[in-house]
Motif scaffolding. Structure first.
Motif, PDB file in Angstrom:
ATOM      1  N   LEU A  43       0.828  -1.200   0.000  1.00  0.00           N
ATOM      2  CA  LEU A  43       0.000   0.000   0.000  1.00  0.00           C
ATOM      3  C   LEU A  43       0.870   1.260   0.000  1.00  0.00           C
ATOM      4  O   LEU A  43       0.504   2.287  -0.572  1.00  0.00           O
ATOM      5  CB  LEU A  43      -0.932  -0.009   1.209  1.00  0.00           C
ATOM      6  CG  LEU A  43      -2.042   1.058   1.225  1.00  0.00           C
ATOM      7  CD1 LEU A  43      -2.840   1.027  -0.071  1.00  0.00           C
ATOM      8  CD2 LEU A  43      -2.963   0.834   2.413  1.00  0.00           C
ATOM      9  N   CYS A  46       1.569   1.832  -3.528  1.00  0.00           N
ATOM     10  CA  CYS A  46       0.399   2.409  -4.199  1.00  0.00           C
ATOM     11  C   CYS A  46       0.305   3.902  -3.917  1.00  0.00           C
ATOM     12  O   CYS A  46       0.053   4.702  -4.829  1.00  0.00           O
ATOM     13  CB  CYS A  46      -0.869   1.700  -3.745  1.00  0.00           C
ATOM     14  SG  CYS A  46      -0.985  -0.028  -4.263  1.00  0.00           S
ATOM     15  N   ASN A  47       0.500   4.289  -2.664  1.00  0.00           N
ATOM     16  CA  ASN A  47       0.486   5.712  -2.319  1.00  0.00           C
ATOM     17  C   ASN A  47       1.651   6.442  -2.975  1.00  0.00           C
ATOM     18  O   ASN A  47       1.525   7.604  -3.388  1.00  0.00           O
ATOM     19  CB  ASN A  47       0.542   5.888  -0.804  1.00  0.00           C
ATOM     20  CG  ASN A  47      -0.772   5.557  -0.133  1.00  0.00           C
ATOM     21  OD1 ASN A  47      -1.843   5.825  -0.681  1.00  0.00           O
ATOM     22  ND2 ASN A  47      -0.724   4.970   1.051  1.00  0.00           N
ATOM     23  N   SER A 132     -16.388   0.761  -0.768  1.00  0.00           N
ATOM     24  CA  SER A 132     -15.268  -0.043  -0.280  1.00  0.00           C
ATOM     25  C   SER A 132     -15.580  -0.632   1.084  1.00  0.00           C
ATOM     26  O   SER A 132     -15.108  -1.725   1.420  1.00  0.00           O
ATOM     27  CB  SER A 132     -13.993   0.802  -0.209  1.00  0.00           C
ATOM     28  OG  SER A 132     -14.131   1.840   0.746  1.00  0.00           O
ATOM     29  N   ALA A 137     -11.945  -3.148  -0.400  1.00  0.00           N
ATOM     30  CA  ALA A 137     -11.059  -2.125  -0.978  1.00  0.00           C
ATOM     31  C   ALA A 137     -10.121  -2.668  -2.047  1.00  0.00           C
ATOM     32  O   ALA A 137      -9.535  -1.881  -2.789  1.00  0.00           O
ATOM     33  CB  ALA A 137     -10.232  -1.484   0.136  1.00  0.00           C
ATOM     34  N   VAL A 141      -9.216   0.023  -4.916  1.00  0.00           N
ATOM     35  CA  VAL A 141      -7.879   0.612  -4.918  1.00  0.00           C
ATOM     36  C   VAL A 141      -7.120   0.236  -6.189  1.00  0.00           C
ATOM     37  O   VAL A 141      -6.523   1.093  -6.857  1.00  0.00           O
ATOM     38  CB  VAL A 141      -7.080   0.162  -3.675  1.00  0.00           C
ATOM     39  CG1 VAL A 141      -5.625   0.589  -3.789  1.00  0.00           C
ATOM     40  CG2 VAL A 141      -7.695   0.739  -2.413  1.00  0.00           C
ATOM     41  N   VAL A 180      -8.216   5.410  -4.535  1.00  0.00           N
ATOM     42  CA  VAL A 180      -7.071   4.823  -3.836  1.00  0.00           C
ATOM     43  C   VAL A 180      -6.919   5.414  -2.446  1.00  0.00           C
ATOM     44  O   VAL A 180      -6.790   4.685  -1.454  1.00  0.00           O
ATOM     45  CB  VAL A 180      -5.769   5.043  -4.647  1.00  0.00           C
ATOM     46  CG1 VAL A 180      -4.581   4.410  -3.930  1.00  0.00           C
ATOM     47  CG2 VAL A 180      -5.908   4.478  -6.051  1.00  0.00           C
ATOM     48  N   SER A 183     -10.367   4.442  -0.205  1.00  0.00           N
ATOM     49  CA  SER A 183     -10.760   3.050   0.045  1.00  0.00           C
ATOM     50  C   SER A 183      -9.746   2.278   0.880  1.00  0.00           C
ATOM     51  O   SER A 183     -10.106   1.295   1.537  1.00  0.00           O
ATOM     52  CB  SER A 183     -10.978   2.331  -1.295  1.00  0.00           C
ATOM     53  OG  SER A 183     -11.977   2.969  -2.048  1.00  0.00           O
ATOM     54  N   GLN A 184      -8.492   2.692   0.864  1.00  0.00           N
ATOM     55  CA  GLN A 184      -7.475   1.926   1.577  1.00  0.00           C
ATOM     56  C   GLN A 184      -7.737   1.834   3.079  1.00  0.00           C
ATOM     57  O   GLN A 184      -7.268   0.904   3.734  1.00  0.00           O
ATOM     58  CB  GLN A 184      -6.095   2.526   1.327  1.00  0.00           C
ATOM     59  CG  GLN A 184      -5.931   3.948   1.793  1.00  0.00           C
ATOM     60  CD  GLN A 184      -4.553   4.507   1.472  1.00  0.00           C
ATOM     61  OE1 GLN A 184      -3.622   4.381   2.277  1.00  0.00           O
ATOM     62  NE2 GLN A 184      -4.397   5.103   0.293  1.00  0.00           N
ATOM     63  N   SER A 243      -0.179  -1.317  -9.371  1.00  0.00           N
ATOM     64  CA  SER A 243      -1.569  -1.787  -9.322  1.00  0.00           C
ATOM     65  C   SER A 243      -1.649  -3.295  -9.520  1.00  0.00           C
ATOM     66  O   SER A 243      -2.460  -3.976  -8.887  1.00  0.00           O
ATOM     67  CB  SER A 243      -2.402  -1.065 -10.386  1.00  0.00           C
ATOM     68  OG  SER A 243      -2.005  -1.416 -11.698  1.00  0.00           O
ATOM     69  N   TRP A 246      -0.599  -4.924  -6.214  1.00  0.00           N
ATOM     70  CA  TRP A 246      -1.685  -4.846  -5.237  1.00  0.00           C
ATOM     71  C   TRP A 246      -2.753  -5.910  -5.513  1.00  0.00           C
ATOM     72  O   TRP A 246      -3.189  -6.624  -4.605  1.00  0.00           O
ATOM     73  CB  TRP A 246      -2.291  -3.445  -5.282  1.00  0.00           C
ATOM     74  CG  TRP A 246      -3.553  -3.295  -4.477  1.00  0.00           C
ATOM     75  CD1 TRP A 246      -4.829  -3.407  -4.922  1.00  0.00           C
ATOM     76  CD2 TRP A 246      -3.649  -3.037  -3.071  1.00  0.00           C
ATOM     77  NE1 TRP A 246      -5.723  -3.226  -3.900  1.00  0.00           N
ATOM     78  CE2 TRP A 246      -5.027  -2.992  -2.757  1.00  0.00           C
ATOM     79  CE3 TRP A 246      -2.713  -2.829  -2.068  1.00  0.00           C
ATOM     80  CZ2 TRP A 246      -5.478  -2.750  -1.466  1.00  0.00           C
ATOM     81  CZ3 TRP A 246      -3.162  -2.585  -0.775  1.00  0.00           C
ATOM     82  CH2 TRP A 246      -4.529  -2.556  -0.481  1.00  0.00           C
TER      83      TRP A 246
END
Length: 497
Positions: A43, A46-47, A132, A137, A141, A180, A183-184, A243, A246
């Motif tokens: 995550l 992702c961020n 989500s 999520a 995400v 993103v 929902s995380q 993505s 994830w």
């Protein structure tokens, strides 16, 4: 509703399993390779991708604009230049224009373009957080990050077509990015034990600082060497890869993960058994509207986001124009606050969990203390910029310190929604993100207007307004902020949405 029953049955089974000893619990808590930390680090990536894409336009903007040097030169002309950084300023500008197209955008148009990523996402967080919380999520995400990444790849083409198409692309991209960032939070009500929540969330959130650091570190070099379009190509491709990671390696809850150990799964579920945080189809809207604790968080998010969006949008421009540092070095200097912030966010999460687990401070005291330290200390350095412009080194040091100290808020008000409503964490984060998006849409636009109106005092006006708004938010939070689960967020009290 079935997921809710499954959790309760699993927890009941675990609580009756005498083979699950406290030694196993401690082993699971101290495990270096626990799957919940894998979730946090993915995550984080992702961020990282989302924020590098958000900031790509900020670092590329000086190279994309013909008039990149049209800024506040009044005080800069009186300063002693940095001989190493300014050796080839004019040559650099000519080289950049030869490598990629440049556009005649006024500071006001630049502000609109930078803020457009927030224009279409005012109500998306509400729907994203709600869905989500119900459906999970993982796909919200993953799909959101994939869409944002693909659109990033198309930004150079859209820019060459016209400003209108660029703004439209940015609006749609902002909507995807909201999925993103909102929902995380619903992941952590299933994966994060309460006494590790600060640690896990800050590991994931530190990806925002990491994304800004890498983008600023490499973005200026890319603009100066191979052209600004490659900033979007590289970070768009990186987002597509993240993505896929994830979607491939993360499951919605521990019981579904193929690699998690029985011990860790039992530890997480036992830790969460006492917390009424299972997402529900119903949302207590009427009670939320009446909740002082919730409104305090929403107002605080607006006030903090006003300042954050100015820093994210204009830091490279400020260094590039006021300090007269070329693009390569302005990108490098802009990255320093974020690499230090990345480290500090993780350490602050560790500190908050230590204070909480050992009962040294109440949770609300931790939230308010960290928030006050972040706001007041960073405000002092920002306000001092107006009086230290004669020294470029001091100015840079103050900018770095203000950004680093601002990270204390990530363990303060920024995750307070997990305390007051864990059951509706994603939905409440969605509400907070609406206020963040409003601030993100207004603040760069207002700042661009101020820069266009008064070149001599524009930056001072921008910073003074930002600090005033932040202080209002801090005062409200210190008076009305809470950290206990609210009555409307408990299982027995909800009204149909």
């Amino acid at each position: 509703m079935s997921s809710r029953v499954e959790v309760k049955e699993t927890v009941g089974h675990i609580s009756n399993d005498r083979n699950f000893s406290m030694d196993q619990v401690q082993t699971s808590r101290k495990g270096c390779f626990a799957v919940r930390y894998l979730v946090a680090f993915i995550l984080q990536l992702c961020n990282f991708s989302v924020y590098s894409q958000i900031m790509s336009l900020s670092i590329a903007m000086p190279a994309m604009v013909n008039t990149s040097a049209q800024t506040n030169r009044t005080n800069a002309s009186e300063e002693e230049p940095l001989t190493v950084l300014n050796v080839s300023w004019n040559e650099t500008q000519e080289e950049i224009k030869a490598m990629a197209p440049a556009y005649d955008w006024s500071p006001q148009i630049q502000g609109i373009i930078l803020g457009s990523v927030n224009y279409g996402s005012f109500f998306t967080p509400l729907l994203s957080g709600y869905l989500s919380g119900i459906y999970g999520a993982k796909y919200v995400v993953g799909v959101g990050l994939c869409i944002s990444s693909v659109l990033t790849l198309f930004i150079p083409l859209a820019t060459d077509t016209g400003v209108v198409l660029l703004i439209v692309i940015r609006i749609v991209q902002g909507i995807a990015q909201v999925n993103v960032t909102t929902s995380q939070y619903s992941i952590w009500i299933k994966w994060a034990p309460p006494l590790e929540r600060n640690k896990l969330i800050t590991i994931a959130m530190s990806g925002t600082s990491l994304g800004c650091f890498i983008l600023f570190l490499l973005g200026g070099v890319l603009c100066q060497t191979i052209g600004w379009p490659y900033v979007f190509y590289i970070f768009g491709t990186t987002g597509c890869v993240c993505s896929l990671l994830w979607l491939s390696l993360v499951s919605e809850k521990p019981t579904n993960h193929p690699f998690i150990s029985t011990t860790e799964k039992a530890y997480i579920e036992c830790s969460l058994a006492q917390e009424d945080a299972i997402p529900h189809w119903s949302v207590p809207i009427k009670d939320m509207i009446k909740s002082t604790a919730l409104w305090t968080i929403l107002i605080s998010h607006f006030c903090e986001s006003w300042h954050n969006h100015i820093i994210l949008s204009y830091l490279p421009t400020y260094i590039n124009s006021v300090l007269q540092v070329d693009l390569q070095y302005s990108g490098f200097l802009s990255s320093l606050p974020f690499v230090l912030g990345y480290i500090c966010v993780i350490l602050e999460g560790q500190l908050a969990d230590l204070l909480h687990s050992r009962k040294l401070l109440k949770l609300i005291t931790i939230r308010k203390l960290f928030t006050a330290v972040g706001v007041l200390s960073s405000a002092i350095f920002i306000l001092s910029l107006n009086w230290v412009r004669s020294s470029q080194v001091t100015t840079l040091a103050f900018l770095i310190l203000s950004c680093v100290l601002n990270t204390w808020l990530y363990v303060g008000v920024m995750i307070n929604m997990m305390d007051i409503a864990p059951r509706y964490a994603a939905f409440v984060k969605g509400l907070a993100l609406i206020f963040e998006q409003i601030a993100g849409a207004i603040s760069p636009t207002v700042s661009g207007y101020l820069r266009n109106q008064d070149s001599e005092s524009s930056w001072s006006n921008i910073f003074f307004l930002s600090i005033a708004i932040r202080l209002v938010g801090l005062i409200i939070y210190l008076i009305f902020g809470k950290a206990e689960v609210q009555d409307w967020a408990r299982e027995q009290s909800f009204t149909q949405f």
